[in-house]
Write an enzyme that holds these catalytic residues in place. Structure first.
Site, PDB file in Angstrom:
ATOM      1  CG  ASP A   6      90.522  70.180  76.294  1.00  4.54           C
ATOM      2  OD1 ASP A   6      91.572  70.266  76.972  1.00  4.54           O
ATOM      3  OD2 ASP A   6      89.645  69.324  76.531  1.00  4.54           O
ATOM      4  CB  SER A   7      93.564  66.936  75.165  1.00  2.62           C
ATOM      5  OG  SER A   7      92.853  66.961  76.385  1.00  2.62           O
ATOM      6  CB  CYS A  69      94.325  71.676  76.862  1.00  2.00           C
ATOM      7  SG  CYS A  69      95.178  70.225  77.476  1.00  2.00           S
ATOM      8  CD  GLU A 149      87.384  62.147  78.680  1.00  2.00           C
ATOM      9  OE1 GLU A 149      87.639  61.114  78.043  1.00  2.00           O
ATOM     10  OE2 GLU A 149      87.822  63.268  78.389  1.00  2.00           O
ATOM     11  CB  CYS A 181      92.691  69.134  85.158  1.00  2.00           C
ATOM     12  SG  CYS A 181      92.192  67.884  83.948  1.00  2.00           S
ATOM     13  CG  HIS A 183      88.217  66.107  82.309  1.00  4.68           C
ATOM     14  ND1 HIS A 183      89.053  66.709  81.399  1.00  4.68           N
ATOM     15  CD2 HIS A 183      87.604  65.103  81.651  1.00  4.68           C
ATOM     16  CE1 HIS A 183      88.950  66.070  80.233  1.00  4.68           C
ATOM     17  NE2 HIS A 183      88.074  65.094  80.366  1.00  4.68           N
TER      18      HIS A 183
HETATM   19  N1  DGL Z   1      92.442  68.662  78.940  1.00  2.00           N
HETATM   20  C1  DGL Z   1      93.443  68.084  79.801  1.00  2.00           C
HETATM   21  C2  DGL Z   1      93.924  69.137  80.801  1.00  2.00           C
HETATM   22  O1  DGL Z   1      93.203  70.051  81.124  1.00  2.00           O
HETATM   23  C3  DGL Z   1      92.917  66.856  80.537  1.00  2.00           C
HETATM   24  C4  DGL Z   1      92.645  65.680  79.643  1.00  2.00           C
HETATM   25  C5  DGL Z   1      93.899  65.090  79.059  1.00  2.00           C
HETATM   26  O2  DGL Z   1      94.739  64.544  79.783  1.00  2.00           O
HETATM   27  O3  DGL Z   1      94.045  65.188  77.837  1.00  2.00           O
HETATM   28  O4  DGL Z   1      95.032  69.059  81.270  1.00  2.00           O
END
Ligand code: DGL
Length: 265
Positions: A6-7, A69, A149, A181, A183
């Protein structure tokens, strides 16, 4: 090992589902906190680092890779699947889209995600391929990621933002809403309150985890290569912010991060 990337910390919501449906396997997680967010970056950037991370995970002995991600799933999934043809790669769109199509009765679907995921059109493309008659309403919700976050997963301020972003989707009377997403599952209670009980909310990580389980049952040669055990490792390319809170929300416990940036050594 099951490689998950993930990011940043958001992919822990996906890891939660992997732990639930695939509890026996060891997970190696990589969160690219040094370069986060991906959601507002361009496609080339997201592809480049998704590629580097995939290579890194394979190097660390991951036998399958989960693109937790959603932004990477949207921009880089086809690219990664074409490049790493010997590795099963699972994204957040391919399997969940079947669940979405099977769940709608009025054929009106809402998709919420980062600006990148929405701009890519990946969800609309995947859904229209399964059913061209669907009506798809998309909405980027860029404030959701920083809110989660910073620990704003409930309360007045968050509810106001959720209401604002979901206005159009709600007005269009969708009966399925996809949390596209990492989050957003942490905002699910509020989102449900805003859209109402008749709307089915789909977290793609669930059907993807179920699909991986089925895949491993049908592919014992790959299954037996995946290391079992609970010695999971969580790598981050920079100090993860608020990891303790997010890991408590996902796993009810603290996790120990290993901080190093393999792409900047
Ligand atoms: N992990 C990213 C997603 O699911 C969200 C956080 C980001 O923008 O890096 O798209």
């Amino acid at each position: 090992m099951i490689g998950v990337f993930d990011s940043g910390v958001g992919g822990l919501t996906v890891t939660k589902e992997i732990f639930k449906y695939l509890p026996e396997y060891q997970v190696i997680y990589f969160g690219d906190t040094a370069r986060l967010p991906y959601g507002t970056k361009g496609a080339a950037f997201v592809k480049k680092y998704s590629d580097k991370i995939t290579e890194w995970l394979l190097d660390k002995n991951a036998k399958i890779v989960v693109i937790a991600c959603h932004t990477s799933s949207a921009w880089a999934s086809d690219f990664l699947k074409n490049k790493y043809t010997n590795t099963p790669i699972f994204d957040m769109i391919s399997y969940a889209s079947k669940e979405v199509v099977e769940s709608t009765k009025n054929k009106k679907i809402g998709i919420i995600g980062t600006p990148g995921t929405i701009k890519s059109g990946a969800w609309s493309k995947a859904l229209k391929q399964l059913d061209p008659s669907l009506k798809i309403y998309t909405q980027a919700c860029p404030l959701f990621v920083p809110m989660v976050e910073m620990g704003f997963t409930k309360g007045q301020v968050t509810e106001t933002v959720v209401k604002e972003y979901l206005k159009t989707i709600k007005a269009n009377k969708v009966d399925v809403l996809v949390l596209a997403c990492t989050h957003y599952p942490l905002l699910e209670k509020l989102i449900k309150k805003v859209v109402g009980p008749k709307v089915k909310i789909i977290n793609p990580a669930k059907s993807t985890a179920v699909e991986i389980k089925k895949f491993l049952e049908n592919n014992p040669d790959i299954e037996k290569q995946i290391k079992k055990g609970s010695d999971h490792r969580f790598f981050f390319s920079d100090e993860p912010y608020n990891l303790e809170k997010i890991s408590h929300l996902c796993f009810n416990k603290k996790i120990d991060p290993i901080v190093r940036d393999p792409f900047n050594e």
